[in-house]
Design a protein around this motif. Structure first.
Motif, PDB file in Angstrom:
ATOM      1  N   TYR A 138       0.845  -1.192   0.000  1.00  0.00           N
ATOM      2  CA  TYR A 138       0.000   0.000   0.000  1.00  0.00           C
ATOM      3  C   TYR A 138       0.880   1.241   0.000  1.00  0.00           C
ATOM      4  O   TYR A 138       2.096   1.158   0.188  1.00  0.00           O
ATOM      5  CB  TYR A 138      -0.917   0.017   1.223  1.00  0.00           C
ATOM      6  CG  TYR A 138      -1.914  -1.111   1.265  1.00  0.00           C
ATOM      7  CD1 TYR A 138      -2.874  -1.253   0.268  1.00  0.00           C
ATOM      8  CD2 TYR A 138      -1.903  -2.037   2.293  1.00  0.00           C
ATOM      9  CE1 TYR A 138      -3.792  -2.285   0.302  1.00  0.00           C
ATOM     10  CE2 TYR A 138      -2.816  -3.071   2.345  1.00  0.00           C
ATOM     11  CZ  TYR A 138      -3.754  -3.187   1.341  1.00  0.00           C
ATOM     12  OH  TYR A 138      -4.665  -4.209   1.377  1.00  0.00           O
ATOM     13  N   SER A 139       0.288   2.418  -0.173  1.00  0.00           N
ATOM     14  CA  SER A 139       1.062   3.653  -0.172  1.00  0.00           C
ATOM     15  C   SER A 139       1.581   3.993   1.223  1.00  0.00           C
ATOM     16  O   SER A 139       2.439   4.857   1.371  1.00  0.00           O
ATOM     17  CB  SER A 139       0.197   4.813  -0.690  1.00  0.00           C
ATOM     18  OG  SER A 139      -0.919   4.986   0.154  1.00  0.00           O
ATOM     19  N   HIS A 140       1.081   3.336   2.240  1.00  0.00           N
ATOM     20  CA  HIS A 140       1.495   3.571   3.618  1.00  0.00           C
ATOM     21  C   HIS A 140       1.653   2.229   4.330  1.00  0.00           C
ATOM     22  O   HIS A 140       1.104   1.217   3.892  1.00  0.00           O
ATOM     23  CB  HIS A 140       0.439   4.418   4.346  1.00  0.00           C
ATOM     24  CG  HIS A 140      -0.909   3.754   4.379  1.00  0.00           C
ATOM     25  ND1 HIS A 140      -1.741   3.718   3.262  1.00  0.00           N
ATOM     26  CD2 HIS A 140      -1.539   3.063   5.353  1.00  0.00           C
ATOM     27  CE1 HIS A 140      -2.843   3.042   3.574  1.00  0.00           C
ATOM     28  NE2 HIS A 140      -2.741   2.639   4.826  1.00  0.00           N
ATOM     29  N   ASP A 141       2.418   2.239   5.422  1.00  0.00           N
ATOM     30  CA  ASP A 141       2.556   1.029   6.229  1.00  0.00           C
ATOM     31  C   ASP A 141       1.309   0.855   7.094  1.00  0.00           C
ATOM     32  O   ASP A 141       0.673   1.826   7.503  1.00  0.00           O
ATOM     33  CB  ASP A 141       3.780   1.123   7.138  1.00  0.00           C
ATOM     34  CG  ASP A 141       5.089   1.023   6.362  1.00  0.00           C
ATOM     35  OD1 ASP A 141       5.042   0.600   5.196  1.00  0.00           O
ATOM     36  OD2 ASP A 141       6.134   1.368   6.934  1.00  0.00           O
ATOM     37  N   VAL A 142       0.970  -0.385   7.381  1.00  0.00           N
ATOM     38  CA  VAL A 142      -0.166  -0.690   8.244  1.00  0.00           C
ATOM     39  C   VAL A 142       0.376  -0.932   9.643  1.00  0.00           C
ATOM     40  O   VAL A 142       1.236  -1.791   9.844  1.00  0.00           O
ATOM     41  CB  VAL A 142      -0.925  -1.942   7.734  1.00  0.00           C
ATOM     42  CG1 VAL A 142      -2.054  -2.302   8.672  1.00  0.00           C
ATOM     43  CG2 VAL A 142      -1.430  -1.721   6.324  1.00  0.00           C
ATOM     44  N   ASP A 143      -0.112  -0.156  10.630  1.00  0.00           N
ATOM     45  CA  ASP A 143       0.284  -0.330  12.020  1.00  0.00           C
ATOM     46  C   ASP A 143      -0.805  -1.115  12.738  1.00  0.00           C
ATOM     47  O   ASP A 143      -1.956  -0.683  12.789  1.00  0.00           O
ATOM     48  CB  ASP A 143       0.478   1.018  12.716  1.00  0.00           C
ATOM     49  CG  ASP A 143       1.677   1.783  12.174  1.00  0.00           C
ATOM     50  OD1 ASP A 143       2.561   1.136  11.589  1.00  0.00           O
ATOM     51  OD2 ASP A 143       1.720   3.010  12.343  1.00  0.00           O
ATOM     52  N   TYR A 144      -0.451  -2.274  13.298  1.00  0.00           N
ATOM     53  CA  TYR A 144      -1.401  -3.103  14.027  1.00  0.00           C
ATOM     54  C   TYR A 144      -0.989  -3.120  15.494  1.00  0.00           C
ATOM     55  O   TYR A 144       0.087  -3.612  15.834  1.00  0.00           O
ATOM     56  CB  TYR A 144      -1.410  -4.528  13.454  1.00  0.00           C
ATOM     57  CG  TYR A 144      -2.381  -5.437  14.152  1.00  0.00           C
ATOM     58  CD1 TYR A 144      -3.737  -5.375  13.867  1.00  0.00           C
ATOM     59  CD2 TYR A 144      -1.953  -6.344  15.108  1.00  0.00           C
ATOM     60  CE1 TYR A 144      -4.639  -6.198  14.504  1.00  0.00           C
ATOM     61  CE2 TYR A 144      -2.846  -7.170  15.753  1.00  0.00           C
ATOM     62  CZ  TYR A 144      -4.183  -7.085  15.446  1.00  0.00           C
ATOM     63  OH  TYR A 144      -5.078  -7.900  16.096  1.00  0.00           O
ATOM     64  N   PRO A 145      -1.822  -2.558  16.399  1.00  0.00           N
ATOM     65  CA  PRO A 145      -1.483  -2.602  17.828  1.00  0.00           C
ATOM     66  C   PRO A 145      -1.614  -4.029  18.369  1.00  0.00           C
ATOM     67  O   PRO A 145      -2.637  -4.683  18.166  1.00  0.00           O
ATOM     68  CB  PRO A 145      -2.504  -1.666  18.466  1.00  0.00           C
ATOM     69  CG  PRO A 145      -3.644  -1.613  17.517  1.00  0.00           C
ATOM     70  CD  PRO A 145      -3.082  -1.862  16.148  1.00  0.00           C
ATOM     71  N   ILE A 146      -0.582  -4.504  19.045  1.00  0.00           N
ATOM     72  CA  ILE A 146      -0.578  -5.867  19.579  1.00  0.00           C
ATOM     73  C   ILE A 146      -1.381  -5.880  20.878  1.00  0.00           C
ATOM     74  O   ILE A 146      -1.068  -5.144  21.810  1.00  0.00           O
ATOM     75  CB  ILE A 146       0.868  -6.353  19.825  1.00  0.00           C
ATOM     76  CG1 ILE A 146       1.650  -6.337  18.509  1.00  0.00           C
ATOM     77  CG2 ILE A 146       0.869  -7.743  20.432  1.00  0.00           C
ATOM     78  CD1 ILE A 146       3.118  -6.625  18.654  1.00  0.00           C
TER      79      ILE A 146
END
Length: 177
Positions: A109-117
């Motif tokens: 994607y054009s941006h990174d995906v941040d997934y909170p653990i």
């Protein structure tokens, strides 16, 4: 008649279970988990074994009997050994990294995906393209793996995306000219 429900759940060394009414609480080396058994079933603790019995012969009671036994078995397995789910990331430039309490996914994607653990879950990036999700709650480990996979499910033409380890992706042939 439930075949799963007939077998009692044995408690390994270091695991204790307490039953208060319909609530079952299991303590082990990795933590504590609890489950509330539906009213259709009776639960009892005998000689380091937890057994579940249906209260009636209804179809719902039979279903809840096997489900309750399986849930209690998952509690015992979770607090003694834990659960693990592996994900593989396939694609040019696709990678994952753990930074503190968040997982950073680069999935095209054009941006990174941040997934909170979430609390109680541990994620390790063994390689930039492999993730190992561990925890004591089987449902929660599976839910986290499913959410991460949903950001970029594997597509059938090139096989790019996030998939479970060992998952078979049916490959399609492209258009012919």
């Amino acid at each position: 008649m439930s075949r799963v429900g007939k077998k009692p759940v044995s408690l390994p060394k270091g695991v204790t279970a307490t039953i208060e009414g319909q609530s079952v609480q299991v303590k082990g080396a990795k933590g504590t988990l609890s489950f509330t058994v539906p009213d259709d079933c009776d639960v009892a603790l005998n000689d380091n074994e937890v057994s579940v019995k249906p209260r009636s012969e209804t179809k719902r009671a039979q279903a809840m009997w096997g489900m309750s036994r399986a849930m209690i078995n998952n509690l015992v397995t979770g607090v003694s050994a834990g659960f693990e789910r592996k994900l593989e990331i396939t694609g040019v430039g696709y990678k994952a990294a753990v930074q503190g309490k968040k997982l950073v996914l680069s999935l095209g994607y054009s941006h990174d995906v941040d997934y909170p653990i979430p609390d109680g879950i541990d994620i390790k990036a063994t390689k930039p393209t492999e993730l190992v999700i561990t925890g004591i709650d089987k449902r929660e480990v599976g839910q986290v793996a499913s959410e991460i996979r949903s950001y970029r499910p594997p597509e059938p033409y090139k096989g790019k995306g996030v998939k479970y380890a060992g998952e078979f992706i049916f490959r399609k042939e492209g258009k012919k000219k």
